[in-house]
Design a protein around this motif. Structure first.
Motif, short mmCIF file in Angstrom:
data_model
loop_
_atom_site.label_atom_id
_atom_site.label_comp_id
_atom_site.label_asym_id
_atom_site.label_seq_id
_atom_site.Cartn_x
_atom_site.Cartn_y
_atom_site.Cartn_z
N GLU A 244 -2.35 -5.40 -4.37
CA GLU A 244 -3.13 -6.34 -3.57
C GLU A 244 -4.27 -7.00 -4.34
OE1 GLU A 244 -2.40 -7.41 -0.69
OE2 GLU A 244 -0.87 -5.98 -0.08
N VAL A 245 -4.80 -6.36 -5.38
CA VAL A 245 -6.00 -6.88 -6.03
C VAL A 245 -5.81 -6.97 -7.54
CG1 VAL A 245 -8.42 -6.39 -6.58
CG2 VAL A 245 -7.58 -6.04 -4.25
N LEU A 302 -1.26 1.35 2.48
CA LEU A 302 -0.76 1.20 3.84
C LEU A 302 0.75 1.03 3.88
CD1 LEU A 302 -3.42 -1.30 5.25
CD2 LEU A 302 -3.41 1.19 5.38
N ALA A 303 1.35 1.51 4.96
CA ALA A 303 2.78 1.32 5.16
C ALA A 303 3.07 -0.02 5.80
CB ALA A 303 3.35 2.45 6.03
N ASN A 304 2.02 -0.67 6.33
CA ASN A 304 2.17 -1.98 6.95
C ASN A 304 1.45 -3.03 6.12
OD1 ASN A 304 3.57 -0.95 9.25
ND2 ASN A 304 1.59 -0.20 10.02
N ALA A 305 1.76 -4.28 6.41
CA ALA A 305 1.15 -5.37 5.65
C ALA A 305 -0.37 -5.33 5.79
CB ALA A 305 1.70 -6.71 6.15
N VAL A 306 -1.08 -5.62 4.71
CA VAL A 306 -2.53 -5.63 4.72
C VAL A 306 -3.01 -6.89 5.43
CG1 VAL A 306 -4.61 -5.67 3.31
CG2 VAL A 306 -2.65 -4.29 2.62
N ALA A 307 -3.82 -6.72 6.47
CA ALA A 307 -4.28 -7.84 7.27
C ALA A 307 -5.34 -8.64 6.51
CB ALA A 307 -4.86 -7.34 8.59
N PHE A 312 -9.14 -3.50 1.92
CA PHE A 312 -8.29 -3.31 0.76
C PHE A 312 -8.11 -4.59 -0.04
CE2 PHE A 312 -6.58 0.16 3.59
CZ PHE A 312 -7.21 1.16 2.90
N HIS A 313 -8.69 -5.68 0.45
CA HIS A 313 -8.75 -6.91 -0.33
C HIS A 313 -10.14 -7.13 -0.92
CE1 HIS A 313 -4.82 -8.46 0.40
NE2 HIS A 313 -4.96 -8.57 1.70
N ASP A 314 -11.13 -6.36 -0.47
CA ASP A 314 -12.53 -6.57 -0.84
C ASP A 314 -12.90 -5.70 -2.04
OD1 ASP A 314 -15.42 -6.36 -0.94
OD2 ASP A 314 -15.45 -7.24 1.07
N VAL A 315 -13.09 -6.32 -3.19
CA VAL A 315 -13.37 -5.58 -4.42
C VAL A 315 -14.65 -4.76 -4.30
CG1 VAL A 315 -13.90 -5.79 -6.88
CG2 VAL A 315 -12.11 -7.20 -5.87
#
Length: 351
Positions: A244-245, A302-307, A312-315
């Motif tokens: 994701e990052v 996560l087992a589901n898509a990251v909203a 989990f997108h925020d460094v």
């Protein structure tokens, strides 16, 4: 290598073969559809399944949720067997405690191999031989061309009908009959899923030639065989965990993540910072995190898509929580760190 895996060299030594310099015969073995990654789908952290009260562990359970398409032998599989066994055991015990003693008479539900619809006319050895006849030959299951898999699957459909109607036994043989029925069911799932794939990947190629143009479409999708009357359904892998990052401020442009990724998720960007070019190809195997010397990468747990807007997108949040670079710290990779393998179990290794 000899000290780390001495049993590997035992056969070679006894045959007088040097595996590094001598030519030697090999035997092809049927590996199924995708080696070591299949299994019953897990729906929660206690290794529960879609069937209430059914918990799975070890080779019976899929490892996809923790390692994507990656698997391994030896220590990897042993670790999974021990950990999933403990989780499933706790989950099953908790389920039994919550449920209590049933207030009504239990009703058996299994049929194939246990309760045939007709007279018992088939033995488990005959069924196993039928499955082996359709699964083991290399002309059926090596290059896996569709014109060969179709007749094989139809044959297994016929075997399944015979199993439902006439496979049964008593005592210990009942267990063998149930195993034989499971082999037929698995063979049908395997070939049905193989026929649904029209691309080539590794040893899998169902066309007369390599259908590579379709590979990108399938890279982000999976197949979940289910039921015994029908088989595989498509499942979008976009809902699974993935990279994701890529933090531009931390990245030094070393390209290690580009080089170690087995599914070519990254491309080198025009400014030297890798870009996530094939997001859906991520198999969550984590070498990108492990090899990144500046902890610039993060794979979502996560087992589901990251909203959108997720931490989990925020460094900054990942840094403050210790998640960014956490996997590398656990491994003990990096200057001045003790390797995790030296401290995880038992006494410290001598220097």
């Amino acid at each position: 290598m000899r000290r780390g895996q001495p049993n590997f060299f035992l056969v070679f030594d006894r045959l007088g073969v040097d595996p590094f310099t001598d030519l030697f015969e090999i035997t092809l073995l049927a590996e199924g559809t995708v080696r070591g990654t299949g299994g019953v789908r897990i729906t929660a952290e206690d290794c529960s399944t879609d069937v209430p009260g059914l918990y799975v562990a070890g080779d019976t359970a899929t490892r996809e949720l923790i390692c994507g398409g990656f698997t391994g032998g030896g220590s990897h599989n042993a670790a999974w067997a021990v950990s999933s066994g403990s989780w499933a055991g706790r989950g099953a015990a908790a389920f039994a405690a919550r449920r209590g003693r049933p207030g009504r008479e239990l009703r058996p539900v299994g049929t194939a191999g246990l309760r045939p619809t007709g007279t018992v006319t088939v033995g488990h050895r005959e069924v196993v031989a039928d499955v082996q006849r359709e699964v083991l030959p290399h002309d059926h299951n090596y290059l896996r061309h569709a014109d060969r898999l179709g007749p094989v699957l139809r044959s297994l459909h016929g075997t399944w009908s015979a199993v439902r109607e006439g496979l049964g036994a008593d005592g210990e043989e009942l267990f063998r009959a149930r195993e034989a029925a499971a082999m037929v069911a698995h063979g049908r799932w395997m070939y049905h899923a193989a026929l649904r794939r029209t691309e080539s990947r590794g040893m899998h190629g169902t066309g007369s030639g390599a259908a590579l143009p379709a590979a990108d479409r399938w890279a982000g999708r999976g197949l979940e065989p289910s039921g015994v009357g029908t088989a595989a359904e498509d499942r979008d892998r976009r809902s699974s965990r993935m990279i994701e990052v890529v933090d531009r401020d931390r990245c030094i442009g070393c390209d290690l993540c580009v080089e170690v990724c087995p599914t070519r998720v990254f491309d080198r960007g025009p400014d030297g910072v890798p870009v996530i070019e094939r997001h859906d190809s991520c198999q969550t195997c984590f070498p990108c995190e492990a090899y990144c010397p500046t902890d610039a990468l993060f794979v979502a747990p996560l087992a589901n898509a990251v909203a959108p807007g997720s931490r989990f997108h925020d460094v900054r949040q990942l840094e403050e929580s210790g998640l960014l670079g956490g996997y590398r710290r656990e491994l003990g990779w990096g200057k001045g760190r003790a390797l995790g393998a030296r401290t995880a179990i038992g006494p410290e290794f001598p220097e």
